[in-house]
Enzyme design. Sequence first.
Site, PDB file in Angstrom:
ATOM      1  N   LYS A  20       2.590  14.885   0.713  1.00 27.45           N
ATOM      2  CA  LYS A  20       3.856  15.603   0.554  1.00 27.45           C
ATOM      3  C   LYS A  20       4.502  15.338  -0.799  1.00 27.45           C
ATOM      4  O   LYS A  20       5.029  16.249  -1.445  1.00 27.45           O
ATOM      5  CB  LYS A  20       4.798  15.197   1.689  1.00 27.45           C
ATOM      6  N   ARG A  93      14.212  15.486   9.807  1.00 26.06           N
ATOM      7  CA  ARG A  93      13.024  14.922  10.448  1.00 26.06           C
ATOM      8  C   ARG A  93      13.038  15.156  11.959  1.00 26.06           C
ATOM      9  O   ARG A  93      12.039  14.879  12.622  1.00 26.06           O
ATOM     10  CB  ARG A  93      12.921  13.422  10.164  1.00 26.06           C
ATOM     11  N   ARG A 128      -3.159   2.861   0.229  1.00 31.19           N
ATOM     12  CA  ARG A 128      -1.903   3.178  -0.435  1.00 31.19           C
ATOM     13  C   ARG A 128      -1.170   1.912  -0.904  1.00 31.19           C
ATOM     14  O   ARG A 128      -1.106   0.922  -0.196  1.00 31.19           O
ATOM     15  CB  ARG A 128      -0.999   3.967   0.525  1.00 31.19           C
ATOM     16  N   ARG A 161       2.262  -1.893   2.456  1.00 27.78           N
ATOM     17  CA  ARG A 161       3.044  -2.069   3.668  1.00 27.78           C
ATOM     18  C   ARG A 161       2.236  -2.811   4.724  1.00 27.78           C
ATOM     19  O   ARG A 161       1.034  -2.586   4.881  1.00 27.78           O
ATOM     20  CB  ARG A 161       3.472  -0.710   4.213  1.00 27.78           C
ATOM     21  N   ARG A 172       1.932   5.225  14.265  1.00 26.83           N
ATOM     22  CA  ARG A 172       2.988   5.915  13.522  1.00 26.83           C
ATOM     23  C   ARG A 172       2.779   7.421  13.549  1.00 26.83           C
ATOM     24  O   ARG A 172       3.728   8.198  13.678  1.00 26.83           O
ATOM     25  CB  ARG A 172       3.024   5.415  12.076  1.00 26.83           C
TER      26      ARG A 172
END
Length: 227
Positions: A20, A93, A128, A161, A172
């Site tokens: 995104k 969201r 990531r 993370r 998630r």
Amino acid sequence: MLNTLLMLRAVIIGAPGCGKGTISNRICEHFNMKHISTGDILRANIAQNTSLGIKAKEYMNKGLLVPDELMIDLVKKEVEDLECNYLLDGFPRTHEQALGLWKHNLSPNCVININVPKPVIVDRLSKRWIHAPSGRVYNLDFNAPKKHGHDDVTGDKLIQREDDTPEAIMKRLETFDKTIQPLLEYYDNREVLDTFSGNTTNEIWPRIYEHLNMRIPPLKRLEPVPK
């Protein structure tokens, strides 16, 4: 002055790791649109000690989500007086947040939903790395930092993370799906939703470009991208 009836009020939606951020940057590079990230709005209000920022920080310091009404107020303050096309990233969201925008006459007239298969996202997120102060995101496969482990702009060390493990990522994504489905149905019923599916950003991006090209003139022609 841009006619407010013709303004493109766009929202981009997608699961964590769907690309995104990359697509948002490409949209604003190729079209005359202001990129509005709710993460940036939050950080700016907190840094400037605005009344809304102080309230938001109180919740964040307690490890709580910023309430919908407060987030709506932050977004409203940012966009209500804009006289330009904009792309809202990170909000809404939930269905409730979308209704909040509607109550303030700020509903989007273009909703871009990015759909990437879960196995692809799991693999992507496990590679990531993040620059926490700015929110800049790197990926070892397709957007690696110039110096391994360090932010390109500041040179600060990047972090990964703790919940970027395959098992945690799947949980998630399952939570995201449950939360986002009512929102997608809401915008689909309002006939402003378009979904773009694929495995990679380069596969999805040309279709989004053509979609927007039918709505507003581009600033920059679409260049071929590697598959």
